[in-house]
Every structure is written in C-alpha cells, then in structure tokens.
Design a protein around this motif. Sequence first.
Motif, PDB file in Angstrom:
ATOM      1  N   CYS A   1     -56.679  50.393 -10.018  1.00 58.26           N
ATOM      2  CA  CYS A   1     -55.928  51.644  -9.941  1.00 58.26           C
ATOM      3  C   CYS A   1     -54.427  51.411  -9.754  1.00 58.26           C
ATOM      4  N   THR A   2     -54.061  50.329  -9.087  1.00 60.12           N
ATOM      5  CA  THR A   2     -52.642  50.071  -8.793  1.00 60.12           C
ATOM      6  C   THR A   2     -51.994  49.079  -9.749  1.00 60.12           C
ATOM      7  N   HIS A   3     -52.750  48.084 -10.208  1.00 61.57           N
ATOM      8  CA  HIS A   3     -52.184  47.030 -11.044  1.00 61.57           C
ATOM      9  C   HIS A   3     -52.680  47.066 -12.478  1.00 61.57           C
ATOM     10  N   GLY A   4     -53.714  47.847 -12.737  1.00 62.15           N
ATOM     11  CA  GLY A   4     -54.270  47.885 -14.077  1.00 62.15           C
ATOM     12  C   GLY A   4     -55.238  46.746 -14.342  1.00 62.15           C
ATOM     13  N   TRP A   5     -55.599  46.598 -15.606  1.00 57.20           N
ATOM     14  CA  TRP A   5     -56.547  45.563 -16.027  1.00 57.20           C
ATOM     15  C   TRP A   5     -55.785  44.338 -16.519  1.00 57.20           C
ATOM     16  N   PRO A   6     -56.274  43.116 -16.259  1.00 56.15           N
ATOM     17  CA  PRO A   6     -57.500  42.760 -15.544  1.00 56.15           C
ATOM     18  C   PRO A   6     -57.308  42.801 -14.033  1.00 56.15           C
ATOM     19  N   ILE A   7     -58.406  42.814 -13.301  1.00 54.14           N
ATOM     20  CA  ILE A   7     -58.302  42.863 -11.841  1.00 54.14           C
ATOM     21  C   ILE A   7     -58.104  41.473 -11.250  1.00 54.14           C
ATOM     22  N   LEU A   8     -58.431  40.440 -12.034  1.00 58.31           N
ATOM     23  CA  LEU A   8     -58.339  39.076 -11.520  1.00 58.31           C
ATOM     24  C   LEU A   8     -57.121  38.348 -12.062  1.00 58.31           C
ATOM     25  N   PHE A   9     -56.519  37.560 -11.196  1.00 61.71           N
ATOM     26  CA  PHE A   9     -55.484  36.604 -11.565  1.00 61.71           C
ATOM     27  C   PHE A   9     -56.192  35.274 -11.788  1.00 61.71           C
ATOM     28  N   VAL A  10     -56.067  34.734 -12.986  1.00 61.21           N
ATOM     29  CA  VAL A  10     -56.738  33.476 -13.336  1.00 61.21           C
ATOM     30  C   VAL A  10     -55.671  32.484 -13.769  1.00 61.21           C
ATOM     31  N   GLN A  11     -55.660  31.327 -13.137  1.00 57.29           N
ATOM     32  CA  GLN A  11     -54.637  30.334 -13.450  1.00 57.29           C
ATOM     33  C   GLN A  11     -55.194  28.930 -13.292  1.00 57.29           C
ATOM     34  N   GLN A  12     -54.761  28.026 -14.139  1.00 59.69           N
ATOM     35  CA  GLN A  12     -55.188  26.636 -14.040  1.00 59.69           C
ATOM     36  C   GLN A  12     -54.492  25.973 -12.860  1.00 59.69           C
ATOM     37  N   ARG A  13     -55.281  25.309 -12.021  1.00 57.85           N
ATOM     38  CA  ARG A  13     -54.764  24.593 -10.861  1.00 57.85           C
ATOM     39  C   ARG A  13     -55.404  23.211 -10.793  1.00 57.85           C
ATOM     40  N   PRO A  14     -54.756  22.246 -10.122  1.00 56.14           N
ATOM     41  CA  PRO A  14     -55.348  20.916  -9.984  1.00 56.14           C
ATOM     42  C   PRO A  14     -56.403  20.892  -8.875  1.00 56.14           C
ATOM     43  N   GLY A  15     -57.557  20.322  -9.192  1.00 58.11           N
ATOM     44  CA  GLY A  15     -58.626  20.223  -8.214  1.00 58.11           C
ATOM     45  C   GLY A  15     -58.795  18.802  -7.715  1.00 58.11           C
ATOM     46  N   LEU A  16     -60.029  18.402  -7.465  1.00 58.50           N
ATOM     47  CA  LEU A  16     -60.336  17.062  -6.981  1.00 58.50           C
ATOM     48  C   LEU A  16     -59.797  16.022  -7.961  1.00 58.50           C
ATOM     49  N   HIS A  17     -59.027  15.053  -7.424  1.00 49.59           N
ATOM     50  CA  HIS A  17     -58.394  13.994  -8.219  1.00 49.59           C
ATOM     51  C   HIS A  17     -57.425  14.554  -9.267  1.00 49.59           C
ATOM     52  N   GLY A  18     -56.949  15.778  -9.044  1.00 52.89           N
ATOM     53  CA  GLY A  18     -55.974  16.373  -9.948  1.00 52.89           C
ATOM     54  C   GLY A  18     -56.566  16.983 -11.200  1.00 52.89           C
ATOM     55  N   ARG A  19     -57.911  16.985 -11.320  1.00 53.29           N
ATOM     56  CA  ARG A  19     -58.533  17.562 -12.512  1.00 53.29           C
ATOM     57  C   ARG A  19     -58.358  19.078 -12.502  1.00 53.29           C
ATOM     58  N   PRO A  20     -57.977  19.674 -13.628  1.00 53.33           N
ATOM     59  CA  PRO A  20     -57.696  21.111 -13.649  1.00 53.33           C
ATOM     60  C   PRO A  20     -58.950  21.976 -13.592  1.00 53.33           C
ATOM     61  N   PHE A  21     -58.822  23.108 -12.951  1.00 53.13           N
ATOM     62  CA  PHE A  21     -59.854  24.147 -12.956  1.00 53.13           C
ATOM     63  C   PHE A  21     -59.141  25.485 -12.958  1.00 53.13           C
TER      64      PHE A  21
END
Length: 220
Positions: free
Chosen positions: A46-66
């Motif tokens: 209602c406030t930000h519109g669609w999509p409701i989720l922010f999805v971004q690539q980040r480094p995970g274990l050992h720097g592997r992206p997720f």
Amino acid sequence: MSVNARSREGDHEGEVLKRLFDIGGAAIALVLLSPVVLVVSVVVICTHGWPILFVQQRPGLHGRPFRILKFRTMRNAVDAAGALKPDAERLTGVGKFLRSSSLDELPALVNVLVGDMSLVGPRPLLMRYLPLYSARQARRHDVRPGITGWAQVNGRNLLTWEEKFEMDVWYVENWSFWLDLKILLRTIVNVLHRKGISASGEATMPEFRGSGPRSGSATD
C-alpha cells in the motif's frame, strides 16, 4: 586421536548444531510470525507498491553470492536523469519503522531455512565490497552471514566499518552455541529499544571504501 583431529570433529559438531538450530528457529519464527508477515506485506504494497520484497545479491559463506530477501523500505523514486534518488530521500516513514523494528528482516528467515544465512553471524553486505576487505576483514565470510550478529548488538550502525569488521572476526574466532543465544537475546532487547538504527547524518551507513592496502584476497 590427535588434538587437531578432535578440534576438527568439534568444529563439525558445532556446525551441525548451529545449522539444526537455524532450521528449527527459522521454521518456528515463520509460523508464529506469519500474521505479522501478512500485515507487513499489505502495508508495504500500500505504501511502496509492487514488489513487496527487496531482493539483492549478497556474499554468503566464503563470499559465494546468494539473493537476500527483505521487505522493501524505500520507494523507487528517481531524479530527472532517471537515476535513483539518495536513500534518505527514498526511505519512507513506514520504511523507517520497519527498519527500526527489524520487521524488514522477516523474509530473510527463508534465506536461513534454505541455508544461505544463519540466524546469527556477520551481516551480509554488498558484493562490491569484497575486493575492499583486508585479509583479516575477509574472515567474516568464513561463516554464514546472519540476520543478527555480534556487531549488531554492540552498536550496529553507530559503529565505524572497521569496528564492525573487527567484531565480525571476533565472532568467527569465538563462536559458540551459547554466544549465539546471548546475541539473540540482546537482539530482542535492542529491537525493543530501537538502538543503533543509523549512523549520524545517514539513512543507514555511509559507503564502505576500504580500510587501506590489502594483504590477501577477500574470497580466499
């Protein structure tokens, strides 16, 4: 059995215990908080519109992206040239509340369930920071990133980047199941008191630009 063999066996048992705790904790939290997730989803759309989720690539274990999942806290407002406006201009009142209450982090429980993240660990930052870490700072990627962590309960965004990274490495070197429980309990207290939400004069934190010459690879 040698000391090194016993140490490796203990490390493996600790990793299994941590993973089981993550799965159980995330699953229980998602079930108990499902009404909250539904309400927040409606408010965000209602406030930000669609999509409701922010999805971004980040480094995970050992720097592997997720791909990290969060509720959106900003509008996609752009300037005359079509570039996104600064975070401070796009961050809404609802977004500020979601961040201060950590409700924006609820979708990341799915990341925990699938094994991209842990309930507790160094926060996953931006992929472009990977080449900027010193060899010691890069050790923060020796464990899965967390929804909360040692730096988050000891100042969060009020800390300098160097202070944060030193606390991340301290956590990696001193991890225990009881330390995770302590961090989770302190996280609840900090959320209730809305501590350390943003650095002075910033919507969150200023850009990390490195701490000096490197002596190793951030993804080793």
